[in-house]
Design a protein around this motif. Structure first.
Motif, short mmCIF file in Angstrom:
data_model
loop_
_atom_site.label_atom_id
_atom_site.label_comp_id
_atom_site.label_asym_id
_atom_site.label_seq_id
_atom_site.Cartn_x
_atom_site.Cartn_y
_atom_site.Cartn_z
N ILE B 639 0.79 -1.36 0.04
CA ILE B 639 0.06 -0.01 0.01
C ILE B 639 0.77 1.17 -0.19
O ILE B 639 0.60 2.30 -0.78
CB ILE B 639 -0.93 -0.09 1.32
N SER B 640 1.75 1.22 0.98
CA SER B 640 2.60 2.40 0.94
C SER B 640 3.59 2.87 -0.40
O SER B 640 3.56 3.61 -0.99
CB SER B 640 3.76 2.27 2.25
N ASP B 641 3.98 1.64 -0.99
CA ASP B 641 4.67 1.83 -2.20
C ASP B 641 3.73 2.31 -3.37
O ASP B 641 4.23 3.15 -4.01
CB ASP B 641 5.07 0.16 -2.67
N LEU B 712 -3.73 -6.47 -8.38
CA LEU B 712 -4.60 -6.36 -9.41
C LEU B 712 -4.96 -4.83 -9.51
O LEU B 712 -4.90 -4.16 -10.61
CB LEU B 712 -5.68 -7.52 -9.30
N LEU B 713 -5.41 -4.55 -8.41
CA LEU B 713 -6.11 -3.39 -8.26
C LEU B 713 -5.31 -2.02 -8.67
O LEU B 713 -5.29 -1.39 -9.52
CB LEU B 713 -6.94 -3.02 -6.89
N ARG B 714 -3.91 -2.15 -8.05
CA ARG B 714 -2.78 -1.53 -8.04
C ARG B 714 -2.62 -1.38 -9.63
O ARG B 714 -2.30 -0.18 -10.24
CB ARG B 714 -1.73 -1.90 -7.26
N LEU B 715 -2.45 -2.30 -10.09
CA LEU B 715 -1.91 -2.54 -11.66
C LEU B 715 -2.90 -1.75 -12.59
O LEU B 715 -2.61 -1.24 -13.50
CB LEU B 715 -1.56 -3.95 -12.18
N HIS B 716 -3.94 -2.16 -12.26
CA HIS B 716 -5.22 -1.86 -13.24
C HIS B 716 -5.17 0.13 -12.86
O HIS B 716 -5.34 0.67 -14.05
CB HIS B 716 -6.52 -2.13 -12.55
#
Lengths: 180, 927
Positions: B639-641, B712-716
């Motif tokens: 999350i922090s990243d 997945l959410l992050r990549l999206h």
């Protein structure tokens, strides 16, 4: 026997149907031609009028509008070399540009299109013009020069520093995605 | 030319003969037919509706009988014509070139239609004389060009024609007579009205049908080749019109027509399908757009991102479908047992956002983390083996990732090994890069940009291959640069080590007694190193003067080494934390027994039957559950990243771009081209961020099943955000270079990270016993005991026996040996293949070059000869005459060059075969 009869009749019907179809196809192409210049082109071609549409109108067709070589295309298909197309030239152009046209034919006309100063050779000036059209003149002159030299060096087989049609065809026939 | 004319007249004569011949047949058969036609005229009229419609005007004036007779003859001459056509074809086959000549001669006929209409009018006038009229009709049916020829033909052609006709008449008429007989027979039968048409077809013997087919095939061939001929449309039309008569008659031709149109439809469908397929590839258009503006190196990052997204999709599907959903649906509900309940002391703050954001409170005691899962062997009505499934999914995700990465690498290597033929690189780029289907201005702009970028890429490559300046200096500089980088890396490594040791000391003494810096020292040092070292590397890499692609790889490798330090500190910290938690766990275990004893002591004397389970699960003391702690750490890290990535993107790129753009109007110097300018897209940093992020996922996914979903959410989001950021606030790099689309280098790094991240995960699984009171493996001494348990209780006894035999070292070792041997064999064979491939390639290349040289030599020789011949000619001409001197060069130049075929009427270009051409050539050669 009965089957044969039916077969025959349906075939005939199909025949009629397809003659209509080709007729309509022709009509639609003529429609396109007509709507380019409604005041110039008659709908009735029975007495074969000598009508030609100037280059400026043809170039505005949606098919050609964005093409960097549009002027050259129209010019090379016109009978007089000035870009005035008669209906026959127009149909000619479409048949060559269609995807059904064989590669050899396309190669011939591509050569004509890229041959800006109609001397039957693609020389350095032609290449420079082609490049500047392709990149909207965003390359520096040195870069253009380099590319032209490389292109000629690659494709020129007879060492006359310009591309003849044989060179061009030899080169283009090996291209993986030529005018697909 | 005279020869052409002769051929033309001959073939015309032939055609005329046929037209006359049809008339003959009609006259022959006329007498006998008129009686029979009276009965079934009507029906036949229906069948011949097309014909009758065309002659409506005539019908109005003529008698009914005449009409019927006429129709009958129509039919008759159809059969006869078929015969005639066969003849025609036979002759055609003999002299195909003659036919071409004929077509050429036909070119000048323009007003064919007019002629036709005129004759039709004349038809109407000559209504009374039936015979004459019929002749005219026949002519109408004929090729109109031929008709005109008959009119134009002067009398000297006639005798020859008549002779020919007489020669051929006997056999053909006899044939047609025999047919008419058969037809009249069938006509006499009562049911034969419809069958008559069939009779025409049916009466054809198989051989005749064969011939017909051949003829049709030939036509087809002519039409097909005509497409490939660079004739003007006018000529094609004439040729087509001549074949039109055939087309109308031959029902078989329809089949070919159908086939042809089907082909067209099929091609269109294929093209549409391709379009559909590309439309189905997610973000394809976006990536293409970026590629066209920023070059393939930036696009390669996005392609990599998309590939990663696909992998994470699979990982998410596995963990979500096989672990999270079964537990949520079929496992014991929240609050039923201690591990599924928030403990009493945390209950007050369990719903606070700050706690939830830190993945504590309710989030900690949910399916998202390892600790929530129960060790019940089978859950729900499906008897789902959840612990087993948990273990297998954990192993499976890693195995799948290995498989995919290695397979992709192998495929990419294959593609690279195949290699594209770059012998015509620049010419192909020049002549074939424009897509003629583009009609949309936006697409066209993109295409222009992409062509320019690709040219720039190619130019960079070319310049790179040409460059061969001082090798010793560059070598020295490169060694120096590597030395500097190594120093940097060693320094930062020592710094990290030092800081970590210091922080461990602090941790032992207790963190409370230190300030903010001491507590966050490790993190700060890490992020500072991560910020400044890449810049340093970038500066150093300018020393090396590498090609940008190679430079990018070096840069990637160096930053990778730096980041490994990051990873190392993280893992060390984590291991320390695990040790601490396990020590805590021991204490809790002891306390637990005391607590239980207290519980019993307190309750038993009062009420011996009441079970001790009346205690609310939230109140039961529990262990620290190190697995959940590890999972939480990973989730927090991700999350922090993600947050830092997005924030740096928005501040570093977007705000910078906005400031540069709008302050530029009121600033002392040019901001856009001066100091801050717009940022370039940092490929290496982004790729490495992605790779390390994925490494974290692989490491932590076992302890936090929610990690793939989060990723997945992050990549999206980052796909959309970065696409937008690139297009709106970045500028293309100065030297756009061509990255290989396969980006095997990224894959190799990913593989290394995958290996490095599976090591600690496997270590923890194998060597650290699971917590006693949380997670699916609680109560077992090791996590992999679940396999043995399943084998013992779920499989028949013999299976366990076989398994134990198979796991006997005596069997396993030879198997391993075999594997190693197989790997060695395969590797050596692939090596030899590669070598052979390379040799073949080299051979081909040398051959090509030789051919080129040979051609050039031949051309030079020819030019020399030409020169000599010209000189000789000049000397000769100066002595005697000076008109012939251009003759020898003409012949030689004409053979060496093969210009495009003529379009016949084009006057602008000097076309080959045109009389102007040779002169032009010779002129240019003389110059």
């Amino acid at each position: 026997q009965r089957n044969k009869t039916i077969n025959f009749i349906t075939k005939q019907n199909i025949n009629i149907f397809f003659s209509f179809l080709t007729f309509f196809l022709h009509c639609s192409l003529h429609g396109r031609y007509h709507e380019l210049a409604p005041h110039l082109v008659p709908m009735d071609y029975t007495n074969d009028p000598d009508v030609k549409i100037p280059l400026a109108l043809i170039v505005n067709m949606p098919e050609l509008k964005e093409n960097p070589f549009r002027n050259r295309i129209v010019e090379s298909f016109s009978e007089d070399g000035q870009g005035n197309l008669s209906f026959n030239d127009f149909v000619d152009m479409f048949s060559v540009l269609s995807e059904m046209a064989p590669r050899e034919l396309k190669a011939i006309f591509a050569f004509k299109i890229y041959d800006f100063n109609v001397d039957n050779y693609i020389c350095k000036e032609d290449l420079e013009k082609t490049l500047n059209k392709l990149t909207k003149e965003e390359l520096t002159p040195e870069e253009v020069n380099l590319v032209c030299e490389k292109a000629i060096e690659e494709a020129d087989l007879d060492g006359d520093n310009k591309l003849s049609f044989a060179d061009f065809e030899n080169m283009i026939s090996r291209a993986p995605d030529f005018l697909r | 030319m005279p020869r052409h004319k002769l051929i033309a007249s001959e073939s015309d004569g032939k055609d005329n003969e046929f037209s006359l011949y049809y008339v003959e047949v009609e006259e022959n058969s006329q007498g006998g037919q008129e009686k029979q036609t009276t009965r079934d005229g009507k029906r036949r009229r229906e069948r011949n509706g097309e014909v009758s419609r065309r002659r409506a005007s005539e019908k109005r004036t003529t008698e009914v009988d005449n009409k019927r007779a006429k129709k009958k003859h129509e039919k008759r001459h159809k059969t006869a014509r078929k015969e005639g056509e066969k003849h025609e074809k036979r002759q055609r086959r003999k002299n195909a070139d003659e036919e071409e000549a004929e077509e050429e001669s036909n070119k000048d006929k323009k007003n064919i239609k007019n002629e036709r209409t005129k004759t039709l009018k004349r038809d109407d006038e000559k209504e009374k004389d039936v015979k004459k009229k019929r002749k005219k009709h026949v002519k109408n049916e004929e090729d109109s060009a031929n008709f005109e020829k008959t009119k134009q033909k002067d009398c000297h052609d006639m005798p020859l024609k008549e002779k020919k006709k007489k020669r051929k008449k006997p056999e053909t008429t006899s044939e047609s007579e025999s047919k008419s007989e058969s037809e009249s027979e069938s006509d006499s039968a009562p049911e034969s009205k419809d069958n008559q048409a069939v009779g025409v077809l049916g009466s054809l013997t198989p051989e005749e049908l064969e011939k017909l087919k051949e003829a049709v095939d030939e036509r087809k061939k002519l039409i097909a080749t005509m497409r490939g001929k660079p004739w003007p449309m006018k000529k094609k039309l004439v040729v087509l019109r001549s074949s039109c008569v055939l087309q109308r008659q031959e029902t078989l031709l329809i089949i070919s027509f159908l086939y042809y149109s089907n082909c067209q439809k099929w091609m269109k469908f294929q093209r549409d399908f391709e379009n559909f397929k590309t439309a189905c590839i997610p973000w394809e258009m976006k990536i293409k757009e970026i590629e066209s503006h920023f070059g393939s190196s930036v696009a390669s990052y996005f392609i990599f991102l998309r590939w990663m997204y696909g992998i994470n999709m699979i990982l998410f599907g596995l963990t979500f479908g096989l672990v999270m959903v079964p537990e949520a649906l079929m496992g014991k509900p929240y609050g039923s047992i201690p591990r599924k309940t928030v403990p009493r002391e945390e209950e007050a703050s369990a719903m606070n956002f700050a706690v939830l954001w830190d993945f504590g409170g309710y989030a900690k005691y949910s399916v998202l983390f390892y600790g929530y899962y129960n060790s019940q062997r089978a859950i729900g009505w499906l008897k789902f083996r959840l612990p087993l499934s948990y273990f297998l999914v954990g192993v499976g995700t890693v195995a799948y990732s290995y498989m995919v990465v290695i397979r992709t690498m192998a495929r990419n290597a294959n593609e690279e090994g195949g290699g594209d033929d770059t012998s015509f690189n620049f010419s192909w780029k020049t002549f074939t890069s424009w897509d003629y289907l583009i009609g949309n201005p936006e697409t066209a702009d993109n295409k222009f940009a992409s062509i320019t970028t690709s040219f720039k890429e190619a130019i960079v490559e070319e310049q790179e291959s040409r460059k061969d300046d001082n090798i010793h200096l560059t070598r020295f500089l490169r060694v120096l640069a590597n030395f500097l980088v190594l120093c940097c890396l060693a320094g930062s490594g020592y710094l990290i080590y030092f800081v970590v040791r210091r922080s461990q000391k602090f941790a032992l003494l207790g963190l409370e007694s230190y300030g903010w810096w001491e507590r966050n020292e490790v993190n700060m040092v890490m992020s500072l190193l991560g910020m400044f070292c890449p810049m340093l590397f970038d500066v150093i890499s300018t020393l090396e003067n590498y090609h940008p692609r190679v430079a990018l790889q070096w840069q990637l490798g160096r930053i990778f080494a730096l980041f490994l330090g990051n990873l190392y500190t993280f893992i060390i910290a984590l291991m320390d934390a695990i040790q601490l938690k396990r020590a805590e766990e021991e204490i809790v275990k002891k306390n637990m027994t005391i607590w239980q004893a207290n519980l019993y002591n307190g309750t038993v004397p009062d009420n011996s039957t009441a079970p001790p389970t009346t205690v609310h699960p939230a109140d039961i003391p529990r262990g620290p559950c190190w697995e959940t702690m590890v999972g939480q750490e990973f989730v927090r890290l991700i999350i922090s990243d993600t947050m830092t990535t997005y924030i740096t993107l928005i501040i570093g790129d977007f705000l910078r771009a906005v400031l540069v753009r709008f302050l530029n109007n009121c600033w002392c110097w040019d901001l856009e081209y001066g100091f801050p300018s717009y940022s370039e897209f940092d490929v290496s940093g982004n790729v490495l961020g992605l790779i390390f992020n994925q490494g974290m996922i692989w490491m932590g996914a076992f302890y936090a099943p929610c990690l793939p979903a989060l990723n997945l959410l992050r990549l999206h989001v980052s796909m959309y955000l970065q696409c937008w950021a690139v297009m709106c606030c970045n500028v293309p790099q100065e030297r756009v270079f061509k990255a290989s689309g396969s980006n095997n280098f990224y894959m190799a790094m990913l593989l290394v990270i995958l290996f490095l991240s599976t090591l600690p995960a496997i270590y923890t699984i194998v060597s650290i016993p699971p917590s006693f009171d949380c997670g699916p493996f609680s109560g077992k001494t090791r996590m992999f005991d679940v396999i043995q348990e399943t084998l013992e209780s779920d499989f028949p006894a013999w299976f366990g026996k076989v398994f134990s035999y198979a796991s006997n070292p005596g069997l396993v070792l030879p198997f391993l040996l075999l594997l190693v041997l197989a790997i060695y064999y395969l590797q050596s064979t692939s090596k030899t293949y590669k070598r052979v491939n390379m040799e073949l390639k080299k051979k081909l290349q040398t051959q090509n070059e030789e051919n080129k040289k040979k051609n050039k030599l031949a051309a030079l020789k020819a030019a020399n000869e030409l020169e000599q011949a010209r000189k000789a000619g000049e000397t000769r001409s100066s002595s005697s005459q000076h008109t012939q001197n251009s003759e020898p060069p003409v012949s030689s130049t004409h053979t060496t060059t093969r210009p495009p075929a003529s379009r016949g009427h084009t006057s602008s270009g000097h076309l080959p075969g045109h009389p102007q051409q040779p002169q032009k050539n010779s002129h240019s050669n003389r110059r």
